[in-house]
Structure formats: structure tokens, C-alpha cells
Write a protein that holds these residues in place. Sequence first.
Motif, PDB file in Angstrom:
ATOM      1  N   GLY A 167      -9.717 -65.461  -1.500  1.00 34.42           N
ATOM      2  CA  GLY A 167     -10.616 -64.311  -1.533  1.00 34.42           C
ATOM      3  C   GLY A 167      -9.886 -62.999  -1.329  1.00 34.42           C
ATOM      4  O   GLY A 167     -10.190 -61.986  -1.974  1.00 34.42           O
ATOM      5  N   ILE A 168      -8.893 -63.008  -0.439  1.00 36.17           N
ATOM      6  CA  ILE A 168      -8.101 -61.799  -0.194  1.00 36.17           C
ATOM      7  C   ILE A 168      -7.274 -61.440  -1.429  1.00 36.17           C
ATOM      8  O   ILE A 168      -7.179 -60.265  -1.820  1.00 36.17           O
ATOM      9  CB  ILE A 168      -7.194 -61.999   1.035  1.00 36.17           C
ATOM     10  N   ASP A 169      -6.685 -62.454  -2.060  1.00 37.55           N
ATOM     11  CA  ASP A 169      -5.870 -62.198  -3.252  1.00 37.55           C
ATOM     12  C   ASP A 169      -6.706 -61.599  -4.380  1.00 37.55           C
ATOM     13  O   ASP A 169      -6.291 -60.640  -5.044  1.00 37.55           O
ATOM     14  CB  ASP A 169      -5.210 -63.492  -3.725  1.00 37.55           C
ATOM     15  N   VAL A 170      -7.885 -62.160  -4.607  1.00 36.23           N
ATOM     16  CA  VAL A 170      -8.755 -61.616  -5.651  1.00 36.23           C
ATOM     17  C   VAL A 170      -9.236 -60.220  -5.266  1.00 36.23           C
ATOM     18  O   VAL A 170      -9.376 -59.336  -6.120  1.00 36.23           O
ATOM     19  CB  VAL A 170      -9.941 -62.559  -5.911  1.00 36.23           C
ATOM     20  N   GLY A 171      -9.465 -60.012  -3.971  1.00 34.19           N
ATOM     21  CA  GLY A 171      -9.837 -58.676  -3.513  1.00 34.19           C
ATOM     22  C   GLY A 171      -8.747 -57.657  -3.784  1.00 34.19           C
ATOM     23  O   GLY A 171      -9.029 -56.493  -4.113  1.00 34.19           O
ATOM     24  N   THR A 172      -7.495 -58.077  -3.683  1.00 34.86           N
ATOM     25  CA  THR A 172      -6.378 -57.192  -4.017  1.00 34.86           C
ATOM     26  C   THR A 172      -6.391 -56.847  -5.500  1.00 34.86           C
ATOM     27  O   THR A 172      -6.167 -55.698  -5.898  1.00 34.86           O
ATOM     28  CB  THR A 172      -5.045 -57.859  -3.642  1.00 34.86           C
ATOM     29  N   GLY A 173      -6.668 -57.859  -6.320  1.00 38.24           N
ATOM     30  CA  GLY A 173      -6.793 -57.599  -7.751  1.00 38.24           C
ATOM     31  C   GLY A 173      -7.952 -56.667  -8.053  1.00 38.24           C
ATOM     32  O   GLY A 173      -7.859 -55.796  -8.932  1.00 38.24           O
ATOM     33  N   LEU A 174      -9.048 -56.828  -7.318  1.00 39.67           N
ATOM     34  CA  LEU A 174     -10.203 -55.956  -7.516  1.00 39.67           C
ATOM     35  C   LEU A 174      -9.877 -54.515  -7.132  1.00 39.67           C
ATOM     36  O   LEU A 174     -10.336 -53.568  -7.786  1.00 39.67           O
ATOM     37  CB  LEU A 174     -11.382 -56.467  -6.690  1.00 39.67           C
ATOM     38  N   LEU A 175      -9.090 -54.343  -6.083  1.00 42.78           N
ATOM     39  CA  LEU A 175      -8.631 -53.006  -5.710  1.00 42.78           C
ATOM     40  C   LEU A 175      -7.899 -52.354  -6.879  1.00 42.78           C
ATOM     41  O   LEU A 175      -8.175 -51.202  -7.238  1.00 42.78           O
ATOM     42  CB  LEU A 175      -7.716 -53.093  -4.487  1.00 42.78           C
ATOM     43  N   ALA A 176      -6.966 -53.094  -7.479  1.00 42.78           N
ATOM     44  CA  ALA A 176      -6.225 -52.560  -8.625  1.00 42.78           C
ATOM     45  C   ALA A 176      -7.173 -52.244  -9.781  1.00 42.78           C
ATOM     46  O   ALA A 176      -7.045 -51.205 -10.451  1.00 42.78           O
ATOM     47  CB  ALA A 176      -5.156 -53.558  -9.062  1.00 42.78           C
ATOM     48  N   TYR A 177      -8.127 -53.128 -10.019  1.00 36.46           N
ATOM     49  CA  TYR A 177      -9.100 -52.931 -11.099  1.00 36.46           C
ATOM     50  C   TYR A 177      -9.888 -51.640 -10.896  1.00 36.46           C
ATOM     51  O   TYR A 177     -10.018 -50.819 -11.821  1.00 36.46           O
ATOM     52  CB  TYR A 177     -10.046 -54.126 -11.148  1.00 36.46           C
ATOM     53  N   LEU A 178     -10.418 -51.447  -9.699  1.00 42.84           N
ATOM     54  CA  LEU A 178     -11.258 -50.277  -9.436  1.00 42.84           C
ATOM     55  C   LEU A 178     -10.458 -48.978  -9.504  1.00 42.84           C
ATOM     56  O   LEU A 178     -10.953 -47.963 -10.014  1.00 42.84           O
ATOM     57  CB  LEU A 178     -11.926 -50.413  -8.069  1.00 42.84           C
ATOM     58  N   VAL A 179      -9.237 -49.004  -8.996  1.00 38.59           N
ATOM     59  CA  VAL A 179      -8.410 -47.795  -9.038  1.00 38.59           C
ATOM     60  C   VAL A 179      -8.123 -47.387 -10.481  1.00 38.59           C
ATOM     61  O   VAL A 179      -8.285 -46.221 -10.865  1.00 38.59           O
ATOM     62  CB  VAL A 179      -7.092 -48.006  -8.263  1.00 38.59           C
ATOM     63  N   VAL A 180      -7.701 -48.346 -11.298  1.00 41.28           N
ATOM     64  CA  VAL A 180      -7.374 -48.032 -12.694  1.00 41.28           C
ATOM     65  C   VAL A 180      -8.628 -47.648 -13.471  1.00 41.28           C
ATOM     66  O   VAL A 180      -8.616 -46.710 -14.276  1.00 41.28           O
ATOM     67  CB  VAL A 180      -6.646 -49.220 -13.353  1.00 41.28           C
ATOM     68  N   LYS A 181      -9.728 -48.348 -13.224  1.00 39.31           N
ATOM     69  CA  LYS A 181     -10.981 -48.012 -13.913  1.00 39.31           C
ATOM     70  C   LYS A 181     -11.448 -46.611 -13.514  1.00 39.31           C
ATOM     71  O   LYS A 181     -11.916 -45.827 -14.356  1.00 39.31           O
ATOM     72  CB  LYS A 181     -12.046 -49.051 -13.549  1.00 39.31           C
ATOM     73  N   HIS A 182     -11.305 -46.274 -12.242  1.00 39.86           N
ATOM     74  CA  HIS A 182     -11.700 -44.946 -11.754  1.00 39.86           C
ATOM     75  C   HIS A 182     -10.843 -43.849 -12.376  1.00 39.86           C
ATOM     76  O   HIS A 182     -11.354 -42.786 -12.759  1.00 39.86           O
ATOM     77  CB  HIS A 182     -11.576 -44.909 -10.231  1.00 39.86           C
ATOM     78  N   GLU A 183      -9.551 -44.098 -12.488  1.00 39.89           N
ATOM     79  CA  GLU A 183      -8.629 -43.070 -12.969  1.00 39.89           C
ATOM     80  C   GLU A 183      -8.628 -42.935 -14.487  1.00 39.89           C
ATOM     81  O   GLU A 183      -8.398 -41.844 -15.014  1.00 39.89           O
ATOM     82  CB  GLU A 183      -7.210 -43.375 -12.482  1.00 39.89           C
TER      83      GLU A 183
END
Length: 253
Positions: A31-47
Motif C-alpha cells: 500500500g505504501i509503494d502504490v501510494g508513492t506511485g500515486l504521489l508521482a501521478y498526482l504531481v505530474v498530473k497537477h503540473e
Amino acid sequence: MEDAFDRLVDEGEDRLRRPLLPLVSVGLLGGIDVGTGLLAYLVVKHETGNGLLAGLAFSVGFVALLMARSELFTENFLVPVTATVARRGTLAQLGRLWGVTLLTNLLAGWVITWIVVTALPDLAPTAIASAEHFVDLGVGRESFALAVLAGAVITLMTRLQHATESMGVKLVPAVLFGALLAGTQLFHSVLDSLLMFAALHVGAPFGYLDWLRMAAWAVLGNVLGGLVLVTAVRLLRVPHRVAEAREHPGDAT
């Protein structure tokens, strides 16, 4: 192909017989690993506003899953099911593995997404918009088809990774299939639950009952896609090995 089947059975038996504490630990880390991937996803999607680039960024989570040897619920369709079919485990053990892994994936994901949106509050609108996409789909044919595809994609990734012992080669499907899963917005029970959790933490216009309804629908589709479209077909390719394993379930492969 023969060696790959043996690896699947041996690893599947190990997973099915894993003690509770290590099983919980592996699920939490997943769950933590996927959460890290989600962090990357949201940052790139936001930017960038680009879903495909965000999907590629998300694949860092699958790289972490692979290299840290943590596990997602949907990664447990091919490997332990093959061991169960080979009579190296029981349905009760399989149910225990699935249940504990899913619950711990979600628990860790709930925590990590709270940390993400608390640390980076500017991501809140992106999290809400991304999560609303799945809630708005509702329980229907389109969302179910997306869930079936997600289950098939993850199980195929698992299949390809078990076809080799080279970590470098295993990284290729981790990146490609992680990007495919997130970039095309397939409906994955854990990933998209984490998206909904992130949105719920920052005041999403839907509630936990909406999440639960969609998560249950995603689980059903993921299981169907993983078991029917990949695992069953894989086992049909080696019927003689399945028959041998079932006839001598106690033999080492």
C-alpha cells in the motif's frame, strides 16, 4: 515455460503458507509503494494536465513493489492460484492471502494518501477530479469492463515477470504495465481506492459508502480479469504439468 510453471507453484506455496505477521507487513508495504506511485501521478498530473505522463510517473510505484518484494492484492491471482490448482495450498489459504493483502493495502494506502495531501495541499483539486472520474462512472458495464482490463493487465505483468529471473528484465513490464494501468484510467481496486481516499481526505463531494460500492465492483472485475483472461489461459497451456502437480502435490518441483 516448464521452469516458469515450477517457479509459480513454488512461490505460490510460499505465499499461501506465509505467517500472518509477514503477510501483514508485505501488504502494508504494498500500500505504501502504490501510494508513492500515486504521489508521482498526482504531481505530474497537477503540473502538466497530461494523464499519460502522469501514468508513466505512477510506474515508480510498481518499480518499488518489484524491488522491495511487497505485494498488491491483484498480484495474487496468478501465483497463489497456480499453487492452489496444483494442490500445494488450499482455498482457505488463498482466501486468507487475498483478504489480508487487500485490507492491508487499503489501510496503508489510506494513511499514505492522508500524508500526501496534507504535505502537498495544492494537489487536492487534482485528487478530487481524478477520483470523481471513477465515482461518476458508477456501477455499470463501462466501469466493470475497466476493472476486468485492470485485473488482466496486472496479472499479465505478473506472468511476464515470472518468465525470467533477471531483475533488469522484470523492471520493463513493471514500468510499461504500471503506465498502462494508470495512464488509461483502468479501474484498479487498490490504486483507485487510494485516489478516492486522497479525495476524501480533502473534502470530496462523495462519501465512504460511494467508495465502498465502487471498490467492491472493482474487486469483482479485477478478479474476473485476472483469473479468467490470464491465469486460466496460462494453465491451459501446460495441462500436463498441472496434471502431474495435482497427482503428486507433495513432490518438490
